[in-house]
Design an enzyme around this catalytic site. Structure first.
Site, PDB file in Angstrom:
ATOM      1  N   ARG A 104       0.859  -1.186   0.000  1.00 33.96           N
ATOM      2  CA  ARG A 104       0.000   0.000   0.000  1.00 33.96           C
ATOM      3  C   ARG A 104       0.894   1.233   0.000  1.00 33.96           C
ATOM      4  O   ARG A 104       1.631   1.491   0.947  1.00 33.96           O
ATOM      5  CB  ARG A 104      -0.908   0.027   1.228  1.00 33.96           C
ATOM      6  CG  ARG A 104      -1.780   1.288   1.267  1.00 33.96           C
ATOM      7  CD  ARG A 104      -2.440   1.475   2.604  1.00 33.96           C
ATOM      8  NE  ARG A 104      -3.568   0.585   2.784  1.00 33.96           N
ATOM      9  CZ  ARG A 104      -4.242   0.479   3.939  1.00 33.96           C
ATOM     10  NH1 ARG A 104      -3.860   1.175   4.989  1.00 33.96           N
ATOM     11  NH2 ARG A 104      -5.269  -0.344   4.035  1.00 33.96           N
ATOM     12  N   SER A 111     -12.992  -3.446  -0.586  1.00 34.52           N
ATOM     13  CA  SER A 111     -13.293  -2.911   0.742  1.00 34.52           C
ATOM     14  C   SER A 111     -14.789  -2.656   0.882  1.00 34.52           C
ATOM     15  O   SER A 111     -15.417  -2.077  -0.018  1.00 34.52           O
ATOM     16  CB  SER A 111     -12.546  -1.590   0.968  1.00 34.52           C
ATOM     17  OG  SER A 111     -11.155  -1.801   1.031  1.00 34.52           O
ATOM     18  N   LYS A 130      -5.295   4.836   8.926  1.00 28.17           N
ATOM     19  CA  LYS A 130      -6.076   5.320   7.792  1.00 28.17           C
ATOM     20  C   LYS A 130      -7.210   6.194   8.329  1.00 28.17           C
ATOM     21  O   LYS A 130      -8.301   5.702   8.610  1.00 28.17           O
ATOM     22  CB  LYS A 130      -6.620   4.137   6.986  1.00 28.17           C
ATOM     23  CG  LYS A 130      -7.180   4.534   5.627  1.00 28.17           C
ATOM     24  CD  LYS A 130      -7.651   3.311   4.856  1.00 28.17           C
ATOM     25  CE  LYS A 130      -8.199   3.708   3.490  1.00 28.17           C
ATOM     26  NZ  LYS A 130      -8.775   2.555   2.763  1.00 28.17           N
TER      27      LYS A 130
END
Length: 207
Positions: free
Chosen positions: A39, A106, A134
């Site tokens: 990521r 997601s 996040k």
């Protein structure tokens, strides 16, 4: 099918804590992790590609699954096994038309999970707990929200958000896999942190 292997510990790399992505991947793989997700949202695309190729090689060495977050182009160019996408990314059904690999999506709740199941190989759901990794991850769903998603679909469920060695036992009792970022990436010893998580998971589920 690859998706049956989406279980156990799912390690997401991050360069926000001083380690390079490939360093975290290598230490986690040496410790026994077999799913790595890259990521990275800040680096130029060329640099992300170069990092992805390094992690691809490491995953080959350890017979592990390599997934790229968001970037279908990087996933395809680096020969990744899969790509994980969110609500702001291209839809999973369109990705499936051109990408012959794992597609993770997601979701926030059971209804979204049911819709994603039509095209996805697994869903990532959370945040299960509060997380600072996040900030835009949405409202905490808790263990009950996680259970609702798990009971609603048949494809693997990957729990994410605030998961660490203190709470992973309760999460893995419900989910097929647990995704962690800071629990490993922010550790002084990512190898040891991975080992500890794997041992707890193994005590609850024998994969």
């Amino acid at each position: 099918m690859f998706f049956v292997k989406i279980r156990g510990l799912y390690v997401i790399t991050s360069a926000d804590f001083g380690w390079r992505h490939e360093d975290i991947a290598e230490m986690a793989l040496k410790a026994g992790a077999r799913i790595i997700q890259l990521r990275e949202k800040k680096m130029p695309a060329r640099k992300i590609y170069e990092v992805a190729r390094k992690i691809r090689k490491l995953c080959d060495e350890y017979d592990a699954i390599f997934i790229v977050n968001d970037r279908l182009d990087i996933a395809m160019l680096s020969d990744a096994d899969g790509v994980h996408v969110g609500k702001e990314d291209p839809p999973a059904d369109k990705i499936k038309e051109i990408f012959d690999g794992i597609v993770g999506v997601s979701v926030d709740n059971a209804e979204e999970a049911k819709e994603a199941e039509k095209y996805a190989d697994y869903v990532g759901v959370g945040p299960v707990f509060e997380t600072t990794t996040k900030p835009d991850s949405g409202e905490v769903i808790g263990l009950e929200g996680l259970k609702e998603v798990k009971e609603a679909i048949k494809i693997p469920v990957v729990a994410i958000g605030g998961i660490n060695k203190d709470n992973v036992r309760e999460v893995i009792k419900i989910a097929d896999a647990v995704a962690v970022v800071s629990a490993i990436a922010s550790s002084k010893d990512p190898y040891k942190a991975t080992k500890e998580l794997l041992e707890i998971i193994a005590s609850e589920k024998r994969f």
